[in-house]
Design a protein around this motif. Sequence first.
Motif, PDB file in Angstrom:
ATOM      1  N   PHE A  64       0.837  -1.209   0.000  1.00 26.95           N
ATOM      2  CA  PHE A  64       0.000   0.000   0.000  1.00 26.95           C
ATOM      3  C   PHE A  64       0.874   1.263   0.000  1.00 26.95           C
ATOM      4  N   PHE A 102       3.214  11.184 -10.681  1.00 27.25           N
ATOM      5  CA  PHE A 102       2.618  12.535 -10.661  1.00 27.25           C
ATOM      6  C   PHE A 102       3.724  13.575 -10.866  1.00 27.25           C
ATOM      7  N   LEU A 106      -3.981  -6.687  -3.229  1.00 27.07           N
ATOM      8  CA  LEU A 106      -3.998  -6.258  -1.826  1.00 27.07           C
ATOM      9  C   LEU A 106      -5.052  -7.093  -1.100  1.00 27.07           C
ATOM     10  N   GLY A 119      -5.424   9.355   0.363  1.00 30.05           N
ATOM     11  CA  GLY A 119      -4.894   9.822  -0.922  1.00 30.05           C
ATOM     12  C   GLY A 119      -5.562  11.141  -1.312  1.00 30.05           C
ATOM     13  N   PHE A 120      -6.714  11.387  -0.739  1.00 30.09           N
ATOM     14  CA  PHE A 120      -7.414  12.656  -0.909  1.00 30.09           C
ATOM     15  C   PHE A 120      -6.476  13.825  -0.611  1.00 30.09           C
ATOM     16  N   ARG A 141      -9.705   7.546 -12.427  1.00 27.58           N
ATOM     17  CA  ARG A 141     -10.704   7.649 -11.352  1.00 27.58           C
ATOM     18  C   ARG A 141     -11.534   6.361 -11.242  1.00 27.58           C
ATOM     19  N   ALA A 180     -10.927   0.084  -6.737  1.00 22.72           N
ATOM     20  CA  ALA A 180     -10.174  -0.331  -5.530  1.00 22.72           C
ATOM     21  C   ALA A 180     -11.007  -0.041  -4.283  1.00 22.72           C
ATOM     22  N   ALA A 181     -11.677   1.119  -4.286  1.00 23.70           N
ATOM     23  CA  ALA A 181     -12.495   1.473  -3.122  1.00 23.70           C
ATOM     24  C   ALA A 181     -13.635   0.469  -2.965  1.00 23.70           C
ATOM     25  N   HIS A 184     -12.385  -2.933  -1.688  1.00 22.94           N
ATOM     26  CA  HIS A 184     -11.897  -3.032  -0.310  1.00 22.94           C
ATOM     27  C   HIS A 184     -12.822  -2.440   0.739  1.00 22.94           C
ATOM     28  N   THR A 194     -10.981   6.682   4.798  1.00 25.41           N
ATOM     29  CA  THR A 194     -10.218   7.348   5.871  1.00 25.41           C
ATOM     30  C   THR A 194     -10.281   8.871   5.736  1.00 25.41           C
ATOM     31  N   THR A 236     -15.036  11.244   3.059  1.00 24.49           N
ATOM     32  CA  THR A 236     -16.056  11.669   2.093  1.00 24.49           C
ATOM     33  C   THR A 236     -17.165  10.615   2.055  1.00 24.49           C
ATOM     34  N   TYR A 277     -18.902  10.424  -4.155  1.00 26.03           N
ATOM     35  CA  TYR A 277     -17.838  11.373  -4.493  1.00 26.03           C
ATOM     36  C   TYR A 277     -16.882  10.856  -5.575  1.00 26.03           C
ATOM     37  N   LEU A 278     -16.513   9.582  -5.475  1.00 28.23           N
ATOM     38  CA  LEU A 278     -15.448   9.095  -6.368  1.00 28.23           C
ATOM     39  C   LEU A 278     -15.851   8.833  -7.831  1.00 28.23           C
TER      40      LEU A 278
HETATM   41  C1  HEM Z   1      -6.920   0.167  -1.541  1.00 30.83           C
HETATM   42  C2  HEM Z   1      -6.654   1.257  -2.201  1.00 30.83           C
HETATM   43  C3  HEM Z   1      -7.404   2.536  -2.067  1.00 30.83           C
HETATM   44  C4  HEM Z   1      -8.613   2.788  -1.484  1.00 30.83           C
HETATM   45  C5  HEM Z   1      -9.566   1.815  -0.838  1.00 30.83           C
HETATM   46  C6  HEM Z   1      -8.846   4.217  -1.614  1.00 30.83           C
HETATM   47  C7  HEM Z   1      -9.964   4.875  -1.135  1.00 30.83           C
HETATM   48  C8  HEM Z   1     -10.216   6.207  -1.291  1.00 30.83           C
HETATM   49  C9  HEM Z   1     -11.388   6.895  -0.810  1.00 30.83           C
HETATM   50  C10 HEM Z   1     -12.543   6.247  -0.078  1.00 30.83           C
HETATM   51  C11 HEM Z   1     -11.277   8.189  -1.182  1.00 30.83           C
HETATM   52  C12 HEM Z   1     -12.265   9.331  -0.900  1.00 30.83           C
HETATM   53  C13 HEM Z   1     -11.733  10.148   0.221  1.00 30.83           C
HETATM   54  C14 HEM Z   1     -11.973   9.436   1.521  1.00 30.83           C
HETATM   55  O1  HEM Z   1     -13.124   9.436   1.970  1.00 30.83           O
HETATM   56  O2  HEM Z   1     -11.025   8.852   2.049  1.00 30.83           O
HETATM   57  C15 HEM Z   1     -10.026   8.335  -1.869  1.00 30.83           C
HETATM   58  C16 HEM Z   1      -9.573   9.507  -2.447  1.00 30.83           C
HETATM   59  C17 HEM Z   1      -8.415   9.623  -3.146  1.00 30.83           C
HETATM   60  N1  HEM Z   1      -7.431   8.677  -3.267  1.00 30.83           N
HETATM   61 FE1  HEM Z   1      -7.603   6.736  -2.754  1.00 30.83          FE
HETATM   62  N2  HEM Z   1      -7.798   4.778  -2.270  1.00 30.83           N
HETATM   63  C18 HEM Z   1      -6.896   3.793  -2.543  1.00 30.83           C
HETATM   64  C19 HEM Z   1      -5.680   3.953  -3.184  1.00 30.83           C
HETATM   65  C20 HEM Z   1      -5.182   5.127  -3.649  1.00 30.83           C
HETATM   66  C21 HEM Z   1      -3.916   5.291  -4.296  1.00 30.83           C
HETATM   67  C22 HEM Z   1      -2.910   4.196  -4.581  1.00 30.83           C
HETATM   68  C23 HEM Z   1      -3.773   6.595  -4.598  1.00 30.83           C
HETATM   69  C24 HEM Z   1      -2.595   7.209  -5.260  1.00 30.83           C
HETATM   70  C25 HEM Z   1      -2.032   8.327  -4.840  1.00 30.83           C
HETATM   71  C26 HEM Z   1      -4.973   7.266  -4.182  1.00 30.83           C
HETATM   72  C27 HEM Z   1      -5.242   8.602  -4.344  1.00 30.83           C
HETATM   73  C28 HEM Z   1      -6.427   9.203  -4.024  1.00 30.83           C
HETATM   74  C29 HEM Z   1      -6.785  10.529  -4.433  1.00 30.83           C
HETATM   75  C30 HEM Z   1      -5.951  11.484  -5.285  1.00 30.83           C
HETATM   76  C31 HEM Z   1      -8.032  10.780  -3.899  1.00 30.83           C
HETATM   77  C32 HEM Z   1      -8.874  12.038  -4.128  1.00 30.83           C
HETATM   78  C33 HEM Z   1      -9.697  11.829  -5.413  1.00 30.83           C
HETATM   79  C34 HEM Z   1     -10.575  13.022  -5.718  1.00 30.83           C
HETATM   80  O3  HEM Z   1     -10.586  13.993  -4.984  1.00 30.83           O
HETATM   81  O4  HEM Z   1     -11.291  12.961  -6.731  1.00 30.83           O
HETATM   82  N3  HEM Z   1      -5.803   6.350  -3.597  1.00 30.83           N
HETATM   83  N4  HEM Z   1      -9.403   7.125  -1.921  1.00 30.83           N
END
Ligand code: HEM
Length: 336
Positions: free
Chosen positions: A75, A86, A132, A149-150, A270, A276-277, A280, A291, A294, A299-300
């Motif tokens: 992860f 990026f 994963l 990642g947000f 996206r 992935a979301a 998992h 985490t 949102t 949102y996604l």
């Molecule tokens: C198991 C893998 C992953 C899961 C379950 C996951 C889940 C999420 C979730 C639920 C969000 C929405 C914000 C929140 O409520 O937390 C988010 C946002 C985001 N994540 Fe992940 N994420 C994963 C992997 C990654 C990876 C590898 C990256 C790479 C940097 C990433 C980058 C982002 C970004 C940039 C956003 C914001 C997207 C936006 O604003 O449109 N995530 N992620």
Amino acid sequence: MNQQQLMEDSLVIDDAIQQKVFRLSEKYKEVDQNIACHLDRLYYTEHTKYWDYIHTDTLLSIQHPKTTFSDEMIFIVYHQITELYFKLIISEIRKITGTKNICDEDFLVGLMRMNRYYENLIYSFDIMIDGLDQKQFLEFRYALWPASGFQSAQFREIELMATDLENLRALSYREQPSFEEGRNKLKELYNQIYWKTGATDVKNGKRDLSLVHFIEKYDWTLLNHAIKFENKNLWQVFKNLDSKTITSPEREKVVMELRRLDMLANIDWRLAHYKAAIRHLRTNVEVKEGTGGTNWQAYLPPRFQKIIFFPKLWTKQERENWGKTWVIGALNQSFK
Ligand code: HEM
């Protein structure tokens, strides 16, 4: 090799070396430096080693899992890989936006590089989806709460360097008229950016902690980024390309690559991430919170935010159907 040939070869080398020494001495003369000192510096300098050049020790020392779950390493490393990609994307945008009167060919090269990076990221997202273990993920993620990642600043920078702020407003605001021209226009637009709205409770207007932290650290930097790129983001550079070559085959390719960039960044990446979301965070019994706090299911998906860097390069129908699967095939159609 006979004596005669050896001498000829060394003469050729000498000549080539002499030319290089001459070039070097000219370079140092320009800044009042003595070339002899610099040749000595070269003599005493150590040979470069791979590990020093790539900084492998540093690179391999910055993964610090917070738990003993083995998949937490995957992860962390995959997030770091993404941040490095990026960085490469930003570097290409900087080259394009920093070149005065860029020609179609150079614009195209940069766009194709960016698209290649996105393609790699999209293809490799399987590492997060299939590679994963869900059980492990659902445990170790508590250790990183409320990080998400947000909070990737580079992800936000790419957006601000790609398009006008207007196109990054939350959809509900985008449907309203924009602000009057003036000193605060950009600030007002920036405050309506989609991700701020996405991590704010619609009922009570409270920001999630993850957003509060992000704003504390990056708000100022990102707003300045928006100001800096207002007139030189990718869209603005495209609009200012030489009008004489508007019908050239290169210009047509630039348009195609811009559309591809829009699709790769705002649909395909996206969607891979959303997958992935889903994989998992959705179990047989419940939908888990992200985490970053949102309402991620709303949102996604790209079809809800409808972030489009270059809306004028898409038809009304394509924009309305943004993120729905048929749009994927749209690239093969000519731009109308
Ligand atoms: C198991 C893998 C992953 C899961 C379950 C996951 C889940 C999420 C979730 C639920 C969000 C929405 C914000 C929140 O409520 O937390 C988010 C946002 C985001 N994540 Fe992940 N994420 C994963 C992997 C990654 C990876 C590898 C990256 C790479 C940097 C990433 C980058 C982002 C970004 C940039 C956003 C914001 C997207 C936006 O604003 O449109 N995530 N992620």
